[in-house]
Design an enzyme around this catalytic site. Structure first.
Site, short mmCIF file in Angstrom:
data_model
loop_
_atom_site.label_atom_id
_atom_site.label_comp_id
_atom_site.label_asym_id
_atom_site.label_seq_id
_atom_site.Cartn_x
_atom_site.Cartn_y
_atom_site.Cartn_z
N TYR A 113 0.87 -1.15 0.00
CA TYR A 113 0.00 0.00 0.00
C TYR A 113 0.92 1.22 0.00
O TYR A 113 1.52 1.55 1.01
CB TYR A 113 -0.91 0.00 1.23
CG TYR A 113 -1.97 -1.07 1.18
CD1 TYR A 113 -3.27 -0.76 0.80
CD2 TYR A 113 -1.68 -2.40 1.50
CE1 TYR A 113 -4.25 -1.75 0.74
CE2 TYR A 113 -2.65 -3.38 1.45
CZ TYR A 113 -3.93 -3.05 1.07
OH TYR A 113 -4.90 -4.02 1.02
N CYS A 114 1.06 1.84 -1.15
CA CYS A 114 1.96 2.97 -1.37
C CYS A 114 1.13 4.25 -1.20
O CYS A 114 0.31 4.56 -2.06
CB CYS A 114 2.58 2.87 -2.75
SG CYS A 114 3.87 4.07 -3.06
#
Length: 141
Positions: A113-114
């Site tokens: 999850y960037c």
């Protein structure tokens, strides 16, 4: 509400959350934060990520292998760069957060999850009770 946000948020926070902008890698508030605590939606305070699930992806943005709850984030397809990506938005505020990729830690979820720091507010563990997030202190046990 957007008018209120324009005054409450910084320019980069507004651009990221409301216009699906992206901040610069390695030049944002939380990419290298190692303090214990939670990350909440900058717009409405919804708890999104925990420092226990954060790792150094080398990307220059805060990266997590899972959210606190799958019920706080929605996914949608994004082709803005000419190829398919999975965009992440906070469900309640509809704020753009970042993207999720399938190159995360294989010994965890395999997901990355960037997230843009500008879409988050960090609440240190020792301030969570005073900020109304006492129920999430169990994440640190």
């Amino acid at each position: 509400m957007k008018k209120d946000l324009k005054h409450r948020l910084t320019d980069i926070q507004y651009d990221v959350t409301q216009n699906c902008g992206t901040e610069k890698p390695f030049d944002n508030e939380y990419w290298d934060n190692k303090e214990e605590g939670i990350y909440v939606d900058i717009v409405d305070g919804t708890p999104l990520f925990c420092s226990k699930h954060k790792y150094d992806s080398g990307s220059g943005w805060p990266s997590f292998y899972k959210p606190i709850s799958n019920n706080s984030i929605k996914n949608s397809e994004d082709y803005k760069l000419g190829y398919k990506r999975t965009e992440l938005k906070s469900i309640k505020s509809n704020s753009h957060l970042g993207h999720v990729f399938e190159d995360g830690p294989s010994n965890k979820t395999g997901l990355r999850y960037c997230i843009n720091s500008a879409s988050l507010r960090f609440i240190p563990k020792d301030e969570m009770k005073n900020e109304g997030y006492e129920d999430l202190l169990d994440l640190f046990k």
